[in-house]
Design a protein around this motif. Structure first.
Motif, PDB file in Angstrom:
ATOM      1  N   ALA A 215      -4.197  39.020  40.321  1.00 25.53           N
ATOM      2  CA  ALA A 215      -4.493  37.817  41.100  1.00 25.53           C
ATOM      3  C   ALA A 215      -5.917  37.937  41.631  1.00 25.53           C
ATOM      4  N   VAL A 216      -6.780  37.039  41.187  1.00 28.93           N
ATOM      5  CA  VAL A 216      -8.202  37.113  41.523  1.00 28.93           C
ATOM      6  C   VAL A 216      -8.584  35.983  42.466  1.00 28.93           C
ATOM      7  N   THR A 217      -9.176  36.329  43.582  1.00 26.38           N
ATOM      8  CA  THR A 217      -9.794  35.359  44.485  1.00 26.38           C
ATOM      9  C   THR A 217     -11.304  35.549  44.406  1.00 26.38           C
ATOM     10  N   ALA A 218     -12.049  34.469  44.220  1.00 33.07           N
ATOM     11  CA  ALA A 218     -13.509  34.553  44.163  1.00 33.07           C
ATOM     12  C   ALA A 218     -14.102  33.865  45.391  1.00 33.07           C
ATOM     13  N   GLU A 219     -15.054  34.532  46.012  1.00 33.74           N
ATOM     14  CA  GLU A 219     -15.710  33.986  47.201  1.00 33.74           C
ATOM     15  C   GLU A 219     -17.212  34.233  47.123  1.00 33.74           C
ATOM     16  N   HIS A 220     -17.969  33.258  47.590  1.00 35.26           N
ATOM     17  CA  HIS A 220     -19.413  33.461  47.709  1.00 35.26           C
ATOM     18  C   HIS A 220     -19.695  34.388  48.889  1.00 35.26           C
TER      19      HIS A 220
ATOM     20  N   VAL B  75     -13.369  38.959  44.065  1.00 32.28           N
ATOM     21  CA  VAL B  75     -14.623  39.168  43.343  1.00 32.28           C
ATOM     22  C   VAL B  75     -15.700  38.304  43.992  1.00 32.28           C
ATOM     23  N   ASP B  76     -16.932  38.762  43.917  1.00 34.49           N
ATOM     24  CA  ASP B  76     -18.046  37.978  44.432  1.00 34.49           C
ATOM     25  C   ASP B  76     -18.352  36.869  43.426  1.00 34.49           C
ATOM     26  N   ALA B  77     -18.266  35.624  43.851  1.00 30.80           N
ATOM     27  CA  ALA B  77     -18.404  34.489  42.932  1.00 30.80           C
ATOM     28  C   ALA B  77     -19.824  34.395  42.391  1.00 30.80           C
TER      29      ALA B  77
END
Length: 211
Positions: free
Chosen positions: A122-127, A99-101
């Motif tokens: 399982a969620v990874t958030a990145e700018h 997901v876009d942080a």
């Protein structure tokens, strides 16, 4: 199969914010998917249609003005809510994605989104994930096209409202003219935004000058 999630319309003073989630094999996505802000509107609309055709599932969530202006909330929370609602429409146990942080603390944002989804994902958030992850880029396009359609609907109802962003002179002129004619803000305005305070203050100052 993975997912990507992003939102559009966080900063405008007019209208809803939209979030979208795309579940797909990244290799199945159409060429040219990326950050929606860098793609012309006509091409965005075509890409959104192609994404819906190639994706396994697409979910869209709308956060209306009433929720944005509600007491005891903030845009970080609303962004989590929007992304989680969109993701819930495509999620299934064991799925992972990005997901876009929407928070300065990307890891915290990702945890909040995951916690708000009933499914075990399982969620990874990145700018800036819309620029680096094709599925988030695809979600960015779908969300932006939904937001564009919403602004077009507002224009049909109110006339030219511009982009809805506070920096847009057309949007500011629309708000000032509406308040001048009706004595209040339009229902589509985010009343909690400082731009609306400025417009109301300017109208009050102008009315005082009439005396």
């Amino acid at each position: 199969m993975r997912f990507g999630v992003d939102e559009a319309g966080k900063g405008p003073v007019l209208g809803s914010m939209f979030a979208a989630a795309v579940r797909a094999d990244p290799a199945a996505l159409p060429d040219g998917v990326g950050d929606s802000k860098d793609i012309r509107p006509e091409r965005r609309e075509r890409l959104a249609g192609d994404i819906r055709e190639s994706a396994d599932a697409v979910g869209v969530a709308e956060i209306p003005v009433e929720r944005i202006d509600a007491d005891r909330t903030d845009m970080n929370t609303l962004t989590v809510d929007g992304q989680a609602e969109a993701l819930s429409a495509v999620a299934r146990d064991g799925l992972s994605g990005t997901v876009d942080a929407g928070d300065t603390d990307a890891a915290r944002f990702g945890r909040r989104v995951a916690d708000a989804v009933d499914t075990d994902v399982a969620v990874t958030a990145e700018h800036g994930a819309d620029e680096t992850d094709p599925l988030v880029g695809a979600a960015s396009i779908v969300a932006k096209v939904a937001r564009d359609a919403h602004v077009a609907d507002l224009a049909e109802e109110y006339g030219d409202v511009g982009s809805g962003y506070p920096s847009d002179p057309t949007t500011r002129a629309f708000l000032a003219d509406y308040v001048d004619r009706h004595g209040e803000l339009p229902a589509c305005a985010r009343r909690s935004w400082s731009t609306c305070d400025d417009v109301l203050a300017a109208a009050e100052q102008a009315s005082l000058g009439d005396f």
